[in-house]
Motif scaffolding. Structure first.
Motif, PDB file in Angstrom:
ATOM      1  N   LEU A 160       0.672  -0.810   0.368  1.00 32.20           N
ATOM      2  CA  LEU A 160      -0.381   0.040  -0.249  1.00 32.20           C
ATOM      3  C   LEU A 160       1.020   1.389   0.101  1.00 32.20           C
ATOM      4  CD1 LEU A 160      -2.563  -1.081   2.523  1.00 32.20           C
ATOM      5  CD2 LEU A 160      -2.886  -0.307   0.031  1.00 32.20           C
ATOM      6  N   THR A 161       1.915   1.129   0.319  1.00 30.59           N
ATOM      7  CA  THR A 161       2.604   2.241   0.658  1.00 30.59           C
ATOM      8  C   THR A 161       3.311   2.685  -0.552  1.00 30.59           C
ATOM      9  OG1 THR A 161       3.694   1.935   2.959  1.00 30.59           O
ATOM     10  CG2 THR A 161       4.989   3.271   1.900  1.00 30.59           C
ATOM     11  N   LEU A 162       3.923   1.860  -1.528  1.00 29.06           N
ATOM     12  CA  LEU A 162       4.417   1.853  -2.942  1.00 29.06           C
ATOM     13  C   LEU A 162       3.624   2.146  -3.746  1.00 29.06           C
ATOM     14  CD1 LEU A 162       6.434   1.785  -4.894  1.00 29.06           C
ATOM     15  CD2 LEU A 162       6.086  -1.297  -4.592  1.00 29.06           C
ATOM     16  N   LEU A 163       2.503   2.047  -3.262  1.00 33.71           N
ATOM     17  CA  LEU A 163       1.029   2.611  -4.327  1.00 33.71           C
ATOM     18  C   LEU A 163       0.733   3.634  -4.082  1.00 33.71           C
ATOM     19  CD1 LEU A 163      -1.551  -1.142  -4.132  1.00 33.71           C
ATOM     20  CD2 LEU A 163      -0.390  -0.233  -6.087  1.00 33.71           C
ATOM     21  N   ALA A 164       0.970   4.229  -2.528  1.00 34.21           N
ATOM     22  CA  ALA A 164       0.710   5.443  -3.115  1.00 34.21           C
ATOM     23  C   ALA A 164       1.748   5.936  -3.334  1.00 34.21           C
ATOM     24  CB  ALA A 164       0.517   5.769  -1.015  1.00 34.21           C
ATOM     25  N   THR A 165       2.954   5.732  -3.228  1.00 31.26           N
ATOM     26  CA  THR A 165       3.847   6.945  -4.210  1.00 31.26           C
ATOM     27  C   THR A 165       3.684   6.547  -5.572  1.00 31.26           C
ATOM     28  OG1 THR A 165       5.405   6.191  -2.225  1.00 31.26           O
ATOM     29  CG2 THR A 165       6.754   7.050  -4.107  1.00 31.26           C
ATOM     30  N   LEU A 166       3.429   5.278  -5.903  1.00 26.38           N
ATOM     31  CA  LEU A 166       3.227   5.439  -7.629  1.00 26.38           C
ATOM     32  C   LEU A 166       1.958   5.962  -8.243  1.00 26.38           C
ATOM     33  CD1 LEU A 166       4.203   1.975  -8.431  1.00 26.38           C
ATOM     34  CD2 LEU A 166       5.094   3.484  -8.578  1.00 26.38           C
ATOM     35  N   SER A 167       0.641   6.278  -6.853  1.00 27.66           N
ATOM     36  CA  SER A 167       0.020   7.150  -7.509  1.00 27.66           C
ATOM     37  C   SER A 167      -0.238   8.407  -7.633  1.00 27.66           C
ATOM     38  CB  SER A 167      -1.430   6.592  -7.000  1.00 27.66           C
ATOM     39  OG  SER A 167      -1.057   7.213  -5.229  1.00 27.66           O
ATOM     40  N   ALA A 168       0.865   9.438  -6.719  1.00 31.34           N
ATOM     41  CA  ALA A 168       0.902  10.776  -6.725  1.00 31.34           C
ATOM     42  C   ALA A 168       2.018  10.286  -8.229  1.00 31.34           C
ATOM     43  CB  ALA A 168       2.209  11.033  -5.670  1.00 31.34           C
ATOM     44  N   TYR A 169       2.923   9.712  -8.341  1.00 32.02           N
ATOM     45  CA  TYR A 169       4.013  10.017  -9.198  1.00 32.02           C
ATOM     46  C   TYR A 169       3.219  10.224 -10.466  1.00 32.02           C
ATOM     47  CZ  TYR A 169       6.215   8.284 -13.293  1.00 32.02           C
ATOM     48  OH  TYR A 169       7.096   7.566 -14.603  1.00 32.02           O
ATOM     49  N   LEU A 170       2.322   9.488 -10.817  1.00 33.15           N
ATOM     50  CA  LEU A 170       1.366   8.860 -11.500  1.00 33.15           C
ATOM     51  C   LEU A 170       0.667   9.928 -12.209  1.00 33.15           C
ATOM     52  CD1 LEU A 170       0.295   5.622 -12.608  1.00 33.15           C
ATOM     53  CD2 LEU A 170       2.302   6.768 -13.753  1.00 33.15           C
ATOM     54  N   LEU A 171      -0.239  10.577 -10.788  1.00 34.33           N
ATOM     55  CA  LEU A 171      -0.978  11.875 -10.994  1.00 34.33           C
ATOM     56  C   LEU A 171       0.004  13.542 -11.428  1.00 34.33           C
ATOM     57  CD1 LEU A 171      -3.202  11.294  -8.073  1.00 34.33           C
ATOM     58  CD2 LEU A 171      -4.140  12.258 -10.613  1.00 34.33           C
ATOM     59  N   GLY A 172       1.480  13.351 -11.097  1.00 35.09           N
ATOM     60  CA  GLY A 172       2.086  14.519 -11.337  1.00 35.09           C
ATOM     61  C   GLY A 172       2.292  14.605 -12.899  1.00 35.09           C
ATOM     62  N   GLY A 173       1.824  13.264 -13.906  1.00 34.55           N
ATOM     63  CA  GLY A 173       2.513  13.703 -14.381  1.00 34.55           C
ATOM     64  C   GLY A 173       3.122  12.661 -15.423  1.00 34.55           C
ATOM     65  N   ALA A 174       3.392  12.045 -16.197  1.00 32.41           N
ATOM     66  CA  ALA A 174       4.491  11.315 -17.300  1.00 32.41           C
ATOM     67  C   ALA A 174       4.979  11.996 -18.056  1.00 32.41           C
ATOM     68  CB  ALA A 174       4.400   9.665 -16.687  1.00 32.41           C
ATOM     69  N   VAL A 175       6.086  12.786 -17.873  1.00 28.54           N
ATOM     70  CA  VAL A 175       5.959  13.620 -19.102  1.00 28.54           C
ATOM     71  C   VAL A 175       6.548  12.951 -20.633  1.00 28.54           C
ATOM     72  CG1 VAL A 175       7.121  15.373 -19.676  1.00 28.54           C
ATOM     73  CG2 VAL A 175       6.865  15.447 -17.033  1.00 28.54           C
TER      74      VAL A 175
ATOM     75  N   LEU B 285      -0.195  21.583  -6.494  1.00 25.09           N
ATOM     76  CA  LEU B 285      -1.162  20.161  -6.514  1.00 25.09           C
ATOM     77  C   LEU B 285      -0.520  18.822  -6.733  1.00 25.09           C
ATOM     78  CD1 LEU B 285      -4.621  19.101  -7.421  1.00 25.09           C
ATOM     79  CD2 LEU B 285      -3.654  19.244 -10.233  1.00 25.09           C
ATOM     80  N   ALA B 286       0.615  18.491  -7.053  1.00 26.97           N
ATOM     81  CA  ALA B 286       1.052  17.068  -6.827  1.00 26.97           C
ATOM     82  C   ALA B 286       1.599  16.928  -5.866  1.00 26.97           C
ATOM     83  CB  ALA B 286       2.591  17.141  -7.944  1.00 26.97           C
ATOM     84  N   ALA B 287       2.118  17.902  -4.869  1.00 29.37           N
ATOM     85  CA  ALA B 287       2.444  17.898  -3.015  1.00 29.37           C
ATOM     86  C   ALA B 287       1.069  17.599  -2.516  1.00 29.37           C
ATOM     87  CB  ALA B 287       3.212  18.870  -3.118  1.00 29.37           C
ATOM     88  N   THR B 288       0.222  18.031  -2.802  1.00 33.09           N
ATOM     89  CA  THR B 288      -1.522  17.987  -2.402  1.00 33.09           C
ATOM     90  C   THR B 288      -1.641  16.602  -1.890  1.00 33.09           C
ATOM     91  OG1 THR B 288      -1.882  20.138  -2.227  1.00 33.09           O
ATOM     92  CG2 THR B 288      -3.493  18.457  -2.032  1.00 33.09           C
ATOM     93  N   VAL B 289      -1.592  16.208  -3.751  1.00 31.79           N
ATOM     94  CA  VAL B 289      -1.542  14.888  -3.484  1.00 31.79           C
ATOM     95  C   VAL B 289      -0.950  13.138  -3.057  1.00 31.79           C
ATOM     96  CG1 VAL B 289      -1.936  13.146  -5.813  1.00 31.79           C
ATOM     97  CG2 VAL B 289      -3.079  15.401  -6.096  1.00 31.79           C
TER      98      VAL B 289
END
Length: 321
Positions: free
Chosen positions: A241-256, A289-293
């Motif tokens: 779950l901890t890893l999924l949280a990090t990945l979701s924030a990374y993806l929402l930040g946008g994979a440029v 926004l990315a930090a908040t997410v």
């Protein structure tokens, strides 16, 4: 009662963290070399033109005044006006957020549906089995996104195979069409995420299998399926779950890189363009926004982990007394 005190403490820490992040964002943007007037108005702009632009976008006050004005407006959902497009930043984000959210949800769905079962399977088989899963996981972790994405673009452009490259369909033109238009970039993003989740799940399962309570369950004659469901999965869920949280924030930040390859109008490429133009309003709002997410998702995962394993909140409560 201990759990609720611990949860409130986590919320307080999250609020302080977000405040500190906002300070860093504001300072970092102002410390960037160059300015909007230099890049957009051009070298021939007069001092009067630069002063007028600074007044128009609220850049003529002191730094504390600019920060307080920006933070108060951001708390109300007003992120200012884009210096390049002359439109509200909130409107720009609202136009691009559906693409990024859909891309994130699709990538996470593929990650969970493939990565977690693959990790559990390779973990249960132990060192003597699951070689195929381990090889695929290592390959997924080592391949850069631009390599996988370029290969997918070439194959589906050359041979078709039922999916188009770069033809993003907005959500209001049909949910199914929108999902299908993002299937390829989501699959590319899911390669690394799936490999990381599978590896983390495997390590967590291997750690739980050597615990005494699992040996006791075997001694009681419980079936392997029952042990996995009731003993292994729950205890191995926290690092996953901890890893999924990090990945979701990374993806929402946008994979440029993926957004660029597939011409997806998401937040990631939009923020990069704003950074190139020194568009303060876009950069500040996007990073905030990315930090908040990221902070919100991690707090949610911490609270869920406290429910799954009450020892987390109990130990945290004892350490603060």
């Amino acid at each position: 009662m201990t759990y609720f005190r611990w949860a409130l403490g986590r919320l307080g820490v999250a609020a302080l963290t977000l405040f500190g992040v906002s300070l860093l964002i504001f300072a970092a943007v102002r410390a960037m070399p160059g300015s909007y007037s230099d890049l957009v108005l051009g070298p021939l702009a007069t001092d009067a033109d630069k002063a007028a632009a600074a007044t128009r976008y609220g850049l003529d006050g002191s730094l504390p005044e600019q920060y307080a004005h920006w933070l108060l407006n951001a708390a109300r959902g007003d992120f200012g006006i884009s210096m390049a497009s002359q439109t509200p930043v909130a409107t720009e984000f609202a136009d691009r957020l559906p693409a990024t959210v859909t891309l994130t949800v699709l990538a996470l769905a593929v990650t969970v549906l493939i990565g977690v079962p693959l990790g559990v399977l390779t973990g249960i088989r132990g060192a003597g089995g699951g070689r195929t899963g381990r090889v695929l996981g290592s390959l997924g972790l080592s391949l850069p996104e631009f390599v996988v994405g370029s290969l997918v673009v070439f194959v589906f452009t050359r041979y078709g195979l039922g999916l188009t490259v770069g033809g993003y369909v907005p959500w209001d033109q049909g949910p199914l069409r929108s999902v299908l238009s993002l299937a390829l970039p989501a699959a590319v993003l899911a390669v690394f995420c799936t490999a990381a989740v599978a590896r983390t799940t495997r390590d967590a399962v291997l750690g739980v299998l050597v615990e005494p309570h699992v040996g006791a369950a075997l001694a009681r004659g419980e079936s392997a399926a029952h042990i996995v469901r009731h003993h292994v999965l729950r205890n191995a869920a926290i690092p996953v779950l901890t890893l999924l949280a990090t990945l979701s924030a990374y993806l929402l930040g946008g994979a440029v890189i993926v957004e660029r390859l597939f011409n997806t109008p998401g937040l990631g490429s939009f923020l990069v363009d704003g950074l190139d133009r020194r568009d303060y309003a876009i950069v500040q709002a996007g990073v905030l926004l990315a930090a908040t997410v990221f902070i919100a998702v991690n707090v949610l995962v911490d609270i869920v982990c406290g429910v799954i394993d009450p020892r987390i909140s109990t130990r945290a409560g004892r350490s603060t007394t």
